[in-house]
Design a protein around this motif. Structure first.
Motif, PDB file in Angstrom:
ATOM      1  N   PRO A  62      30.348  27.173  21.016  1.00 38.97           N
ATOM      2  CA  PRO A  62      31.262  26.259  20.506  1.00 38.97           C
ATOM      3  C   PRO A  62      32.553  26.581  20.074  1.00 38.97           C
ATOM      4  O   PRO A  62      33.470  25.846  20.039  1.00 38.97           O
ATOM      5  N   HIS A  63      32.632  27.945  19.811  1.00 40.74           N
ATOM      6  CA  HIS A  63      34.088  28.366  19.487  1.00 40.74           C
ATOM      7  C   HIS A  63      34.944  28.389  20.504  1.00 40.74           C
ATOM      8  O   HIS A  63      36.093  28.137  20.372  1.00 40.74           O
ATOM      9  N   ALA A  64      34.138  28.785  21.805  1.00 44.68           N
ATOM     10  CA  ALA A  64      34.960  28.651  23.132  1.00 44.68           C
ATOM     11  C   ALA A  64      35.616  27.359  23.370  1.00 44.68           C
ATOM     12  O   ALA A  64      36.675  27.089  23.920  1.00 44.68           O
ATOM     13  N   ALA A  65      34.579  26.484  23.313  1.00 44.22           N
ATOM     14  CA  ALA A  65      34.808  24.919  23.609  1.00 44.22           C
ATOM     15  C   ALA A  65      36.133  24.490  22.752  1.00 44.22           C
ATOM     16  O   ALA A  65      37.067  23.675  23.164  1.00 44.22           O
ATOM     17  N   LYS A  66      36.284  24.957  21.420  1.00 42.19           N
ATOM     18  CA  LYS A  66      37.264  24.296  20.565  1.00 42.19           C
ATOM     19  C   LYS A  66      38.658  24.868  21.198  1.00 42.19           C
ATOM     20  O   LYS A  66      39.800  24.294  20.665  1.00 42.19           O
ATOM     21  N   ILE A  67      38.780  25.970  22.030  1.00 37.60           N
ATOM     22  CA  ILE A  67      40.161  26.198  22.373  1.00 37.60           C
ATOM     23  C   ILE A  67      40.713  25.677  23.567  1.00 37.60           C
ATOM     24  O   ILE A  67      41.843  25.559  23.844  1.00 37.60           O
ATOM     25  N   LEU A  68      39.910  24.898  24.292  1.00 42.25           N
ATOM     26  CA  LEU A  68      39.922  24.113  25.441  1.00 42.25           C
ATOM     27  C   LEU A  68      40.846  22.855  24.921  1.00 42.25           C
ATOM     28  O   LEU A  68      40.241  22.170  24.066  1.00 42.25           O
ATOM     29  N   HIS A 113      48.302  33.085  24.334  1.00 44.11           N
ATOM     30  CA  HIS A 113      47.378  33.664  23.097  1.00 44.11           C
ATOM     31  C   HIS A 113      45.910  32.913  23.117  1.00 44.11           C
ATOM     32  O   HIS A 113      44.795  33.544  23.132  1.00 44.11           O
ATOM     33  N   GLN A 114      45.906  31.494  23.225  1.00 45.74           N
ATOM     34  CA  GLN A 114      44.646  30.801  23.641  1.00 45.74           C
ATOM     35  C   GLN A 114      43.684  31.341  24.596  1.00 45.74           C
ATOM     36  O   GLN A 114      42.872  31.398  24.615  1.00 45.74           O
ATOM     37  N   ALA A 115      44.712  31.614  25.735  1.00 47.88           N
ATOM     38  CA  ALA A 115      44.055  32.090  26.897  1.00 47.88           C
ATOM     39  C   ALA A 115      43.279  33.354  26.818  1.00 47.88           C
ATOM     40  O   ALA A 115      42.122  33.654  27.286  1.00 47.88           O
TER      41      ALA A 115
END
Length: 222
Positions: free
Chosen positions: A119-125, A131-133
């Motif tokens: 879920p934390h990874a999904a929030k970055i997309l 930095h996000q990458a």
């Protein structure tokens, strides 16, 4: 085995196992590359950040398991650990070559951890900057993967956390060419890496590494 040979082996396992990596992570890599088109940062920079983040997670995992491995990798326990690691590499080679798929059961072991990370990874997309990458790559590096787990167990027999970390870093660098180009040339790379002959050659070579890892002489002398 000397350290350079071990590092080369780890790199080649990552390179040859890229057929599996594309199936596991190729979709997210392609998505990251495609979503940056027309943005402020070039796609290659975003993809590089994502992959460096992913490799850093492999390196950290190698260091952690290396600590545990160094505590037990002596005498008969060390031989058992090395034997198990070799068997896992053989199983992964069978999977990459599409001859046997039992290794996928290993991936369920990390399912509980991934359930909290995803879920934390999904929030970055969608990723918009390097930095996000990098952060996405760090999180995505913990995706349950039989190839990573097999290589982790193999690296744990190295005898020190530093060596285990270096082996996992080399493994991660081995996956970089396919994963990096997948994000830029998704269709072309996926077509090449998914060819049956490519997978079978890669699988056979990984099986060879697994057999080479087995401490056969030591076991016969017990």
């Amino acid at each position: 085995m000397t350290e350079p040979l071990l590092l080369t082996t780890a790199f080649l396992i990552g390179l040859l196992g890229s057929t599996h990596c594309i199936g596991m992570c190729g979709g997210i890599a392609a998505s990251v590359g495609l979503n940056t088109q027309g943005g402020r940062y070039p796609a290659w920079l975003i993809l590089l950040g994502y992959n460096l983040g992913r490799i850093s997670s492999y390196t950290l995992a190698g260091a952690l398991i290396g600590i545990a491995g160094a505590m037990v990798a002596t005498g008969i326990t060390g031989l058992i650990l090395q034997t198990f690691a070799g068997i896992l590499l053989i199983a992964m080679g069978l999977y990459v070559g599409q001859w046997w798929f039992g290794i996928t059961r290993l991936e369920t072991l990390g399912g509980h951890l991934w359930r909290h990370i995803q879920p934390h990874a999904a929030k970055i997309l969608p990723v918009r900057n390097p930095h996000q990458a990098v952060l996405l790559g760090i999180l995505w590096g913990w995706l349950p993967c039989g190839l990573v787990y097999s290589t982790l167990l193999w690296s744990s027999a190295a005898g020190s956390w530093q060596q285990s970390a270096l082996l996992m870093a080399a493994f991660g660098l081995g996956t970089l060419p396919a994963m990096f180009t997948t994000g830029l040339l998704a269709r072309q790379v996926r077509s090449l890496m998914q060819k049956r002959l490519t997978r079978q050659i890669a699988g056979a070579l990984i099986i060879g590494f697994g057999i080479y890892t087995l401490p056969l002489n030591s076991l016969f002398n017990l």
